[in-house]
Scaffold this active site. Structure first.
Site, PDB file in Angstrom:
ATOM      1  N   LYS A 113       9.900  29.388  67.099  1.00  0.00           N
ATOM      2  CA  LYS A 113      10.518  30.705  67.303  1.00  0.00           C
ATOM      3  C   LYS A 113      10.541  31.104  68.764  1.00  0.00           C
ATOM      4  O   LYS A 113       9.866  30.527  69.601  1.00  0.00           O
ATOM      5  CB  LYS A 113       9.781  31.759  66.448  1.00  0.00           C
ATOM      6  CG  LYS A 113      10.201  31.668  64.982  1.00  0.00           C
ATOM      7  CD  LYS A 113       9.671  32.774  64.120  1.00  0.00           C
ATOM      8  CE  LYS A 113      10.225  32.595  62.699  1.00  0.00           C
ATOM      9  NZ  LYS A 113       9.626  33.518  61.733  1.00  0.00           N
ATOM     10  N   ARG A 158       4.579  27.890  57.565  1.00  0.00           N
ATOM     11  CA  ARG A 158       5.961  27.431  57.378  1.00  0.00           C
ATOM     12  C   ARG A 158       6.416  26.765  58.668  1.00  0.00           C
ATOM     13  O   ARG A 158       6.390  27.379  59.725  1.00  0.00           O
ATOM     14  CB  ARG A 158       6.822  28.651  57.037  1.00  0.00           C
ATOM     15  CG  ARG A 158       8.272  28.373  56.747  1.00  0.00           C
ATOM     16  CD  ARG A 158       8.982  29.676  56.386  1.00  0.00           C
ATOM     17  NE  ARG A 158      10.394  29.474  56.166  1.00  0.00           N
ATOM     18  CZ  ARG A 158      11.307  29.440  57.126  1.00  0.00           C
ATOM     19  NH1 ARG A 158      10.953  29.601  58.377  1.00  0.00           N
ATOM     20  NH2 ARG A 158      12.576  29.246  56.842  1.00  0.00           N
TER      21      ARG A 158
HETATM   22  C1  7PM Z   1      17.393  31.969  62.720  1.00  0.00           C
HETATM   23  C2  7PM Z   1      16.393  32.872  63.086  1.00  0.00           C
HETATM   24  C3  7PM Z   1      17.250  31.113  61.700  1.00  0.00           C
HETATM   25  C4  7PM Z   1      15.230  32.885  62.377  1.00  0.00           C
HETATM   26  C5  7PM Z   1      16.071  31.109  61.008  1.00  0.00           C
HETATM   27  C6  7PM Z   1      15.087  31.997  61.357  1.00  0.00           C
HETATM   28  C7  7PM Z   1      10.472  33.098  58.084  1.00  0.00           C
HETATM   29  C8  7PM Z   1      10.998  32.924  56.813  1.00  0.00           C
HETATM   30  C9  7PM Z   1      12.510  32.488  58.292  1.00  0.00           C
HETATM   31  C10 7PM Z   1       9.120  33.529  58.226  1.00  0.00           C
HETATM   32  C11 7PM Z   1       9.031  33.542  55.829  1.00  0.00           C
HETATM   33  C12 7PM Z   1      13.071  30.756  61.102  1.00  0.00           C
HETATM   34  C13 7PM Z   1      13.791  32.003  60.664  1.00  0.00           C
HETATM   35  N1  7PM Z   1      11.417  32.804  58.989  1.00  0.00           N
HETATM   36  N2  7PM Z   1      10.297  33.135  55.694  1.00  0.00           N
HETATM   37  N3  7PM Z   1      12.269  32.552  56.957  1.00  0.00           N
HETATM   38  N4  7PM Z   1       8.448  33.745  57.059  1.00  0.00           N
HETATM   39  N5  7PM Z   1       8.286  33.778  54.735  1.00  0.00           N
HETATM   40  O1  7PM Z   1      12.700  30.738  62.303  1.00  0.00           O
HETATM   41  O2  7PM Z   1       8.578  33.751  59.314  1.00  0.00           O
HETATM   42  O3  7PM Z   1      12.916  29.800  60.348  1.00  0.00           O
HETATM   43  S1  7PM Z   1      14.026  32.095  58.931  1.00  0.00           S
END
Ligand code: 7PM
Length: 287
Positions: A232, A266
Protein backbone atom coordinates in the site's frame (compact mmCIF):
# COMPACT_ATOMS: atom_id res chain seq x y z
CA UNK A 1 -1.17 -12.82 28.04
CA UNK A 2 -4.81 -13.49 27.27
CA UNK A 3 -5.09 -15.55 24.11
CA UNK A 4 -8.11 -15.21 21.95
CA UNK A 5 -8.38 -18.96 21.49
CA UNK A 6 -10.78 -19.32 18.68
CA UNK A 7 -11.39 -22.05 16.18
CA UNK A 8 -13.24 -20.37 13.34
CA UNK A 9 -15.43 -22.36 10.98
CA UNK A 10 -15.19 -21.13 7.39
CA UNK A 11 -17.97 -23.17 5.75
CA UNK A 12 -16.65 -26.41 7.20
CA UNK A 13 -12.94 -25.59 7.04
CA UNK A 14 -11.62 -24.85 10.52
CA UNK A 15 -8.86 -22.37 11.23
CA UNK A 16 -7.23 -21.80 14.61
CA UNK A 17 -7.11 -18.05 15.05
CA UNK A 18 -5.22 -18.24 18.34
CA UNK A 19 -2.20 -17.96 16.02
CA UNK A 20 -1.67 -15.86 12.91
CA UNK A 21 -2.14 -16.85 9.28
CA UNK A 22 -1.77 -15.44 5.80
CA UNK A 23 -4.55 -14.56 3.36
CA UNK A 24 -3.30 -14.42 -0.23
CA UNK A 25 -4.78 -11.86 -2.60
CA UNK A 26 -6.19 -13.18 -5.86
CA UNK A 27 -7.37 -10.15 -7.80
CA UNK A 28 -9.51 -10.71 -10.86
CA UNK A 29 -9.83 -7.08 -11.89
CA UNK A 30 -8.23 -5.78 -15.10
CA UNK A 31 -6.70 -2.80 -13.27
CA UNK A 32 -5.91 -4.39 -9.96
CA UNK A 33 -3.32 -2.80 -7.73
CA UNK A 34 0.11 -4.39 -7.88
CA UNK A 35 -0.78 -7.30 -10.13
CA UNK A 36 -2.36 -5.28 -12.90
CA UNK A 37 -4.66 -7.60 -14.75
CA UNK A 38 -2.09 -10.27 -15.39
CA UNK A 39 -4.67 -12.94 -14.66
CA UNK A 40 -6.70 -11.78 -17.65
CA UNK A 41 -6.63 -12.97 -21.23
CA UNK A 42 -6.09 -10.51 -24.08
CA UNK A 43 -9.87 -10.27 -24.27
CA UNK A 44 -10.00 -8.89 -20.73
CA UNK A 45 -11.67 -12.04 -19.43
CA UNK A 46 -10.30 -13.87 -16.42
CA UNK A 47 -8.01 -16.69 -17.47
CA UNK A 48 -9.03 -19.56 -15.18
CA UNK A 49 -5.83 -21.47 -15.85
CA UNK A 50 -3.68 -18.46 -14.93
CA UNK A 51 -5.77 -17.80 -11.84
CA UNK A 52 -5.51 -21.42 -10.73
CA UNK A 53 -1.76 -21.41 -11.27
CA UNK A 54 -1.41 -18.32 -9.07
CA UNK A 55 -3.83 -19.73 -6.50
CA UNK A 56 -1.94 -23.02 -6.26
CA UNK A 57 1.33 -21.16 -5.86
CA UNK A 58 -0.10 -19.21 -2.92
CA UNK A 59 -1.53 -22.34 -1.28
CA UNK A 60 1.81 -24.14 -1.67
CA UNK A 61 3.50 -21.12 -0.12
CA UNK A 62 1.30 -21.50 2.96
CA UNK A 63 -1.71 -19.25 2.50
CA UNK A 64 -4.56 -20.39 4.76
CA UNK A 65 -7.11 -18.29 2.90
CA UNK A 66 -7.33 -16.90 -0.64
CA UNK A 67 -9.17 -13.61 -1.04
CA UNK A 68 -10.86 -13.28 -4.42
CA UNK A 69 -11.99 -9.82 -5.50
CA UNK A 70 -13.54 -8.50 -8.69
CA UNK A 71 -14.14 -4.88 -7.76
CA UNK A 72 -11.27 -2.42 -7.69
CA UNK A 73 -11.47 -0.21 -4.63
CA UNK A 74 -8.58 1.94 -5.86
CA UNK A 75 -9.33 5.59 -5.11
CA UNK A 76 -11.19 6.98 -8.12
CA UNK A 77 -11.70 3.56 -9.74
CA UNK A 78 -14.60 3.10 -12.11
CA UNK A 79 -17.34 0.99 -10.62
CA UNK A 80 -18.04 -2.40 -12.09
CA UNK A 81 -21.61 -3.56 -12.58
CA UNK A 82 -22.96 -6.16 -10.19
CA UNK A 83 -23.25 -8.67 -13.02
CA UNK A 84 -19.71 -7.98 -14.24
CA UNK A 85 -18.37 -8.53 -10.73
CA UNK A 86 -20.27 -11.81 -10.35
CA UNK A 87 -19.16 -13.02 -13.79
CA UNK A 88 -15.56 -12.40 -12.81
CA UNK A 89 -15.62 -13.78 -9.29
CA UNK A 90 -17.99 -16.77 -9.18
CA UNK A 91 -16.23 -18.93 -11.82
CA UNK A 92 -12.94 -18.31 -9.99
CA UNK A 93 -14.42 -19.30 -6.63
CA UNK A 94 -15.82 -22.47 -8.21
CA UNK A 95 -12.53 -23.33 -9.91
CA UNK A 96 -10.47 -22.81 -6.75
CA UNK A 97 -12.98 -24.83 -4.75
CA UNK A 98 -12.78 -27.71 -7.22
CA UNK A 99 -9.00 -27.75 -7.43
CA UNK A 100 -7.49 -26.65 -4.12
CA UNK A 101 -7.90 -27.32 -0.41
CA UNK A 102 -8.05 -23.78 0.94
CA UNK A 103 -10.49 -21.39 2.56
CA UNK A 104 -11.96 -19.04 -0.04
CA UNK A 105 -12.76 -15.45 0.86
CA UNK A 106 -14.75 -13.18 -1.46
CA UNK A 107 -13.86 -9.49 -1.36
CA UNK A 108 -17.20 -7.88 -2.12
CA UNK A 109 -19.88 -5.45 -0.94
CA UNK A 110 -22.42 -6.71 -3.45
CA UNK A 111 -25.52 -8.35 -1.91
CA UNK A 112 -26.19 -10.42 -5.03
CA UNK A 113 -22.69 -11.85 -4.97
CA UNK A 114 -22.81 -12.35 -1.19
CA UNK A 115 -25.97 -14.39 -1.67
CA UNK A 116 -24.27 -16.72 -4.15
CA UNK A 117 -20.93 -17.04 -2.41
CA UNK A 118 -21.51 -20.10 -0.28
CA UNK A 119 -22.99 -22.24 -3.05
CA UNK A 120 -19.95 -21.42 -5.20
CA UNK A 121 -17.60 -22.62 -2.44
CA UNK A 122 -16.67 -19.53 -0.43
CA UNK A 123 -16.01 -19.68 3.31
CA UNK A 124 -15.71 -15.97 4.13
CA UNK A 125 -17.19 -12.67 3.01
CA UNK A 126 -14.65 -9.85 3.14
CA UNK A 127 -16.42 -6.52 2.84
CA UNK A 128 -14.49 -3.23 2.81
CA UNK A 129 -17.87 -1.54 3.39
CA UNK A 130 -18.63 -3.64 6.49
CA UNK A 131 -21.97 -4.85 5.08
CA UNK A 132 -23.36 -1.31 4.94
CA UNK A 133 -24.68 -1.53 1.37
CA UNK A 134 -28.43 -1.93 1.05
CA UNK A 135 -29.21 -5.64 1.42
CA UNK A 136 -25.66 -6.77 2.19
CA UNK A 137 -26.24 -7.51 5.87
CA UNK A 138 -29.31 -9.64 5.16
CA UNK A 139 -27.51 -11.44 2.35
CA UNK A 140 -24.56 -12.25 4.63
CA UNK A 141 -26.89 -13.45 7.40
CA UNK A 142 -28.64 -15.79 4.95
CA UNK A 143 -25.34 -16.99 3.48
CA UNK A 144 -24.36 -18.07 6.98
CA UNK A 145 -20.67 -17.43 6.35
CA UNK A 146 -18.17 -15.60 8.55
CA UNK A 147 -17.67 -11.97 7.62
CA UNK A 148 -14.77 -9.56 7.80
CA UNK A 149 -15.95 -6.05 8.69
CA UNK A 150 -13.53 -3.34 7.57
CA UNK A 151 -13.42 0.30 8.57
CA UNK A 152 -13.37 2.90 5.83
CA UNK A 153 -13.91 6.66 6.12
CA UNK A 154 -15.79 7.93 3.07
CA UNK A 155 -15.98 5.93 -0.15
CA UNK A 156 -13.19 4.66 -2.41
CA UNK A 157 -13.83 7.66 -4.68
CA UNK A 158 -13.32 10.35 -2.02
CA UNK A 159 -11.75 8.63 0.98
CA UNK A 160 -8.29 10.16 0.55
CA UNK A 161 -9.56 13.73 0.06
CA UNK A 162 -9.15 14.95 3.64
CA UNK A 163 -9.39 12.11 6.12
CA UNK A 164 -9.86 13.31 9.69
CA UNK A 165 -10.42 11.74 13.09
CA UNK A 166 -11.03 12.95 16.57
CA UNK A 167 -9.03 9.98 17.88
CA UNK A 168 -8.03 7.46 15.23
CA UNK A 169 -8.11 4.23 17.27
CA UNK A 170 -11.17 5.13 19.34
CA UNK A 171 -13.08 6.27 16.24
CA UNK A 172 -12.31 3.05 14.39
CA UNK A 173 -13.11 0.89 17.42
CA UNK A 174 -16.43 2.73 17.83
CA UNK A 175 -17.31 2.19 14.19
CA UNK A 176 -16.41 -1.52 14.33
CA UNK A 177 -18.33 -2.00 17.59
CA UNK A 178 -21.41 -0.51 15.93
CA UNK A 179 -21.08 -2.77 12.90
CA UNK A 180 -20.66 -5.82 15.17
CA UNK A 181 -23.86 -4.82 16.99
CA UNK A 182 -25.71 -4.45 13.68
CA UNK A 183 -24.45 -7.87 12.61
CA UNK A 184 -25.42 -9.47 15.93
CA UNK A 185 -28.91 -7.99 15.60
CA UNK A 186 -29.17 -9.52 12.12
CA UNK A 187 -28.19 -12.94 13.49
CA UNK A 188 -24.48 -12.92 12.66
CA UNK A 189 -22.87 -13.99 15.93
CA UNK A 190 -19.40 -13.08 17.14
CA UNK A 191 -18.02 -16.51 16.25
CA UNK A 192 -18.46 -15.46 12.62
CA UNK A 193 -16.98 -11.95 12.76
CA UNK A 194 -13.48 -10.70 11.94
CA UNK A 195 -12.48 -7.04 12.20
CA UNK A 196 -10.17 -4.91 10.08
CA UNK A 197 -9.12 -1.30 10.73
CA UNK A 198 -8.80 -0.73 6.96
CA UNK A 199 -5.28 0.54 6.36
CA UNK A 200 -5.29 3.18 3.62
CA UNK A 201 -9.07 3.52 3.49
CA UNK A 202 -9.65 7.17 4.42
CA UNK A 203 -6.41 7.53 6.37
CA UNK A 204 -3.30 9.67 6.07
CA UNK A 205 0.17 8.19 6.47
CA UNK A 206 0.20 9.43 10.06
CA UNK A 207 -3.15 7.75 10.74
CA UNK A 208 -1.94 4.46 9.26
CA UNK A 209 1.29 4.51 11.25
CA UNK A 210 -0.46 5.30 14.51
CA UNK A 211 -3.02 2.56 13.85
CA UNK A 212 -0.31 -0.03 13.26
CA UNK A 213 1.62 1.01 16.36
CA UNK A 214 -1.50 0.93 18.53
CA UNK A 215 -3.16 -2.12 16.98
CA UNK A 216 -3.16 -3.98 20.36
CA UNK A 217 -5.92 -1.59 21.47
CA UNK A 218 -8.34 -3.25 19.02
CA UNK A 219 -8.06 -6.45 21.06
CA UNK A 220 -10.52 -4.81 23.46
CA UNK A 221 -13.18 -5.75 20.90
CA UNK A 222 -12.43 -9.44 21.55
CA UNK A 223 -12.63 -10.47 17.92
CA UNK A 224 -9.86 -11.61 15.57
CA UNK A 225 -8.21 -8.77 13.68
CA UNK A 226 -7.22 -8.93 10.00
CA UNK A 227 -4.88 -6.39 8.44
CA UNK A 228 -4.13 -5.47 4.85
CA UNK A 229 -0.97 -3.42 4.36
CA UNK A 230 0.51 -5.24 1.38
CA UNK A 231 2.23 -2.88 -1.10
CA UNK A 232 0.00 0.00 0.00
CA UNK A 233 0.87 3.65 -0.41
CA UNK A 234 1.83 3.97 3.27
CA UNK A 235 4.66 1.50 2.58
CA UNK A 236 5.57 3.36 -0.60
CA UNK A 237 5.69 6.72 1.16
CA UNK A 238 7.81 5.45 4.03
CA UNK A 239 10.28 3.52 1.86
CA UNK A 240 10.19 5.61 -1.31
CA UNK A 241 9.58 2.41 -3.31
CA UNK A 242 7.28 1.69 -6.26
CA UNK A 243 4.57 -0.94 -5.82
CA UNK A 244 6.61 -3.96 -6.89
CA UNK A 245 9.47 -3.05 -4.54
CA UNK A 246 7.34 -2.68 -1.43
CA UNK A 247 7.54 -6.31 -0.33
CA UNK A 248 10.16 -5.96 2.45
CA UNK A 249 8.39 -2.88 3.83
CA UNK A 250 5.06 -4.70 3.66
CA UNK A 251 6.46 -7.69 5.52
CA UNK A 252 7.87 -5.40 8.21
CA UNK A 253 4.43 -3.85 8.64
CA UNK A 254 2.83 -7.31 8.73
CA UNK A 255 5.23 -8.38 11.47
CA UNK A 256 4.46 -5.28 13.54
CA UNK A 257 0.75 -5.96 13.05
CA UNK A 258 1.03 -9.60 14.11
CA UNK A 259 3.17 -8.74 17.14
CA UNK A 260 0.41 -6.27 17.99
CA UNK A 261 -2.29 -8.91 17.74
CA UNK A 262 -3.36 -9.30 14.10
CA UNK A 263 -4.39 -12.90 13.39
CA UNK A 264 -4.73 -12.64 9.63
CA UNK A 265 -2.52 -10.77 7.19
CA UNK A 266 -3.83 -10.09 3.69
CA UNK A 267 -0.96 -10.03 1.21
CA UNK A 268 0.14 -10.25 -2.43
CA UNK A 269 3.39 -11.91 -1.36
CA UNK A 270 2.54 -15.10 0.45
CA UNK A 271 5.87 -16.95 0.75
CA UNK A 272 7.86 -14.22 2.49
CA UNK A 273 4.94 -13.18 4.68
CA UNK A 274 4.34 -16.78 5.79
CA UNK A 275 7.97 -17.14 6.89
CA UNK A 276 7.86 -13.84 8.78
CA UNK A 277 4.63 -14.79 10.53
CA UNK A 278 6.00 -18.21 11.48
CA UNK A 279 8.76 -16.38 13.33
CA UNK A 280 6.19 -14.11 15.01
CA UNK A 281 4.02 -17.05 16.05
CA UNK A 282 7.01 -18.81 17.62
CA UNK A 283 8.01 -15.72 19.60
CA UNK A 284 4.40 -14.95 20.61
CA UNK A 285 4.18 -18.44 22.16
CA UNK A 286 6.80 -17.53 24.77
CA UNK A 287 5.50 -14.04 25.51
C1 7PM B 1 -6.60 -0.36 -5.12
C2 7PM B 1 -6.48 0.25 -3.87
C3 7PM B 1 -6.82 -1.67 -5.26
C4 7PM B 1 -6.59 -0.52 -2.75
C5 7PM B 1 -6.90 -2.45 -4.13
C6 7PM B 1 -6.79 -1.85 -2.90
C7 7PM B 1 -8.16 -4.47 2.05
C8 7PM B 1 -9.19 -5.30 1.63
C9 7PM B 1 -8.40 -4.23 -0.06
C10 7PM B 1 -7.81 -4.43 3.43
C11 7PM B 1 -9.55 -6.04 3.76
C12 7PM B 1 -5.54 -3.42 -1.61
C13 7PM B 1 -6.83 -2.65 -1.67
N1 7PM B 1 -7.66 -3.83 0.98
N2 7PM B 1 -9.88 -6.08 2.47
N3 7PM B 1 -9.33 -5.13 0.32
N4 7PM B 1 -8.55 -5.23 4.25
N5 7PM B 1 -10.23 -6.80 4.65
O1 7PM B 1 -4.51 -2.73 -1.41
O2 7PM B 1 -6.93 -3.69 3.90
O3 7PM B 1 -5.50 -4.63 -1.81
S1 7PM B 1 -8.25 -3.68 -1.66
Amino acid sequence: MSKLSTLFDFAGKKLDLSVSHVMGILNVTPDSFSDGGELMNDSGLVSLSKVLERAEEMVNAGAAILDIGGESTRPGATEVSSQQEMDRVLPVVEAVKRNLDVIISVDTSNPELIRQCRAAGAGLINDVRALAREGALEAAAVAGLPVCLMHMQGSPRDMQDAPGYEEIVADIADFLRQRVKVCNDAGIENDRILLDPGFGFGKTLEHNVELLGRLTELQALKLPVLIGVSRKRMIGTITGRSEKDRVPGSIAAAVIGVMNGARLVRTHDVAGTVDAIKVCNEVLKVM
